[in-house]
Enzyme design. Structure first.
Site, mmCIF file in Angstrom:
data_model
loop_
_atom_site.group_PDB
_atom_site.id
_atom_site.type_symbol
_atom_site.label_atom_id
_atom_site.label_comp_id
_atom_site.label_asym_id
_atom_site.label_seq_id
_atom_site.Cartn_x
_atom_site.Cartn_y
_atom_site.Cartn_z
ATOM 1 N N CYS A 74 1.166 -0.588 -4.532
ATOM 2 C CA CYS A 74 0.944 -0.255 -5.937
ATOM 3 C C CYS A 74 0.815 -1.544 -6.752
ATOM 4 C CB CYS A 74 2.109 0.581 -6.470
ATOM 5 S SG CYS A 74 2.069 2.310 -5.949
ATOM 6 N N HIS A 133 -1.168 5.788 -6.507
ATOM 7 C CA HIS A 133 -0.319 5.916 -5.319
ATOM 8 C C HIS A 133 -0.719 7.105 -4.448
ATOM 9 C CE1 HIS A 133 3.238 5.347 -2.847
ATOM 10 N NE2 HIS A 133 3.543 6.624 -3.007
ATOM 11 N N ASN A 173 -5.836 4.660 9.071
ATOM 12 C CA ASN A 173 -4.908 5.611 9.663
ATOM 13 C C ASN A 173 -4.356 6.462 8.513
ATOM 14 O OD1 ASN A 173 -5.220 4.200 12.104
ATOM 15 N ND2 ASN A 173 -3.523 2.842 11.606
ATOM 16 N N HIS A 186 -5.107 3.562 1.692
ATOM 17 C CA HIS A 186 -5.490 2.227 2.143
ATOM 18 C C HIS A 186 -6.049 2.290 3.551
ATOM 19 C CE1 HIS A 186 -1.714 2.550 4.358
ATOM 20 N NE2 HIS A 186 -2.052 1.461 5.051
ATOM 21 N N GLN A 188 -7.372 -0.742 6.889
ATOM 22 C CA GLN A 188 -7.152 -2.081 7.411
ATOM 23 C C GLN A 188 -8.456 -2.622 7.996
ATOM 24 O OE1 GLN A 188 -3.351 -2.598 9.691
ATOM 25 N NE2 GLN A 188 -3.193 -0.383 9.465
#
Length: 348
Positions: A74, A133, A173, A186, A188
């Site tokens: 956040c 969030h 994921n 999010h 990666q």
């Protein structure tokens, strides 16, 4: 001119943070948490599978499902918990992972082992989709999702330029069922010093023939959704009941060769695939999403595509990998691809 603004910030611990937005971000950074970092990964070679295994023991201590008020993804707030992003607002943020599997300046691997070892050279990044969030690729606005697509494209450019990197893989994921440790939306990106075995096999297949171009004319029963120039489908050889692939109908090595119109179509279709997943059982659908782009040197024949691996085979049942999948590499699937494609096609 690129359709976004980019700001590079060097964190107090030395890691790079890159902020992307549709408008310039000029606010000064807030105070940051200073914690010692000691990642020391290395590679060991598996002689039977003939592949590298990454050892990163420091990842055992990584953040695990913190409460919302301590979410490290956040935005930071004045006087509040210092997060990974020391700014009160942002649109998309990319930073070097605090718990990386691959690092730009790896230490020498241990000596005296009975198998070949190697340096874990590379880079691991976290891509934060939004400052909110709660959300997903499906709930981002069209503008936000397009910005994210441009961010992935920029990271490909930046990471493939690093010395020693041979393959770059963005992935996401989603959901505790696949082991996610942070709920904030999010993904990666891993930049590898070698071409992983799955991509080696795909590269070989594409060198031999244009596999996806040959497959497209036969996919009507497996079609889930589409945008101009792109198709989302359940592959007729799916290994997971609700597996979906997204691919351009013309061959591209990666999204770095997409036109602006193709970037927009690709972003819209990704969002709708996730929306279909969420509508299937009326809840946030867990999955692993992986971008398959050309490894270095394979750009002439590789066909970029995105693969979704969802672990659910029914609303209350997970597809666990067991003996035949893990021990032999042979998948047993509980549903026919043409039937799951029909469900996903009709769910919206």
């Amino acid at each position: 001119m690129l359709p976004y603004y980019r700001r590079v910030h060097r964190k107090v611990d030395g890691r790079e943070l890159v902020l992307y937005g549709l408008h310039p971000l000029e606010a000064p950074p807030l105070p940051e948490l200073r914690e010692p970092l000691s990642p020391n990964p290395h590679l060991r070679y598996h002689p039977l599978r003939q592949e590298w295994v990454v050892y990163a023991a420091h990842r055992q201590e990584r953040t695990f499902l913190p409460p919302k008020e301590h979410c490290p993804l956040c935005p930071s707030r004045e006087g509040g918990f210092p997060t990974e992003i020391p700014f009160p607002h942002f649109q998309v943020a990319v930073f070097e992972n605090r718990f990386p599997s691959l690092v730009p300046n790896p230490a020498p691997p241990p000596e005296g082992l009975p198998v070949p070892v190697g340096r874990a050279l590379g880079r691991c990044e976290v891509v934060v989709y939004t400052e909110a969030h709660v959300g997903s690729l499906a709930t981002l606005t069209e503008e936000e999702r397009l910005l994210l697509a441009w961010v992935w494209r920029d990271r490909y450019r930046a990471l493939y330029a690093l010395e020693g990197v041979r393959f770059v893989m963005p992935f996401e994921n989603r959901g505790e069922a696949v082991g996610v440790t942070l709920h904030h939306p999010h993904g990666q990106i891993y930049a590898y010093p070698f071409v992983p075995p799955i991509l080696e096999r795909e590269s070989q297949a594409f060198r031999e023939r244009p596999v996806l171009l040959e497959l497209f004319p036969h996919l009507e029963p497996y079609r889930v959704d589409g945008e101009e120039g792109f198709l989302a489908f359940v592959p007729p050889f799916a290994r997971y009941p609700y597996e979906v692939w997204v691919a351009p109908l013309e061959r591209h090595p990666g999204l770095w060769t997409f036109s602006q119109g193709e970037m927009a179509a690709f972003a819209r279709l990704l969002g709708r695939v996730v929306a279909r997943y969420d509508a299937l059982f009326g809840e946030a659908f867990p999955y692993v999403m992986v971008f398959h782009a050309a490894p270095l040197g394979e750009e002439r024949t590789f066909h970029f595509h995105v693969e979704f691996y969802p672990p659910k085979r029914a609303k209350d049942k997970l597809k666990f990998l067991a003996g035949t999948e893990l021990g032999a590499g042979t998948f047993v699937v509980d549903a026919l691809p043409e039937e799951t494609a029909k469900r996903l096609r009709e769910v919206l």
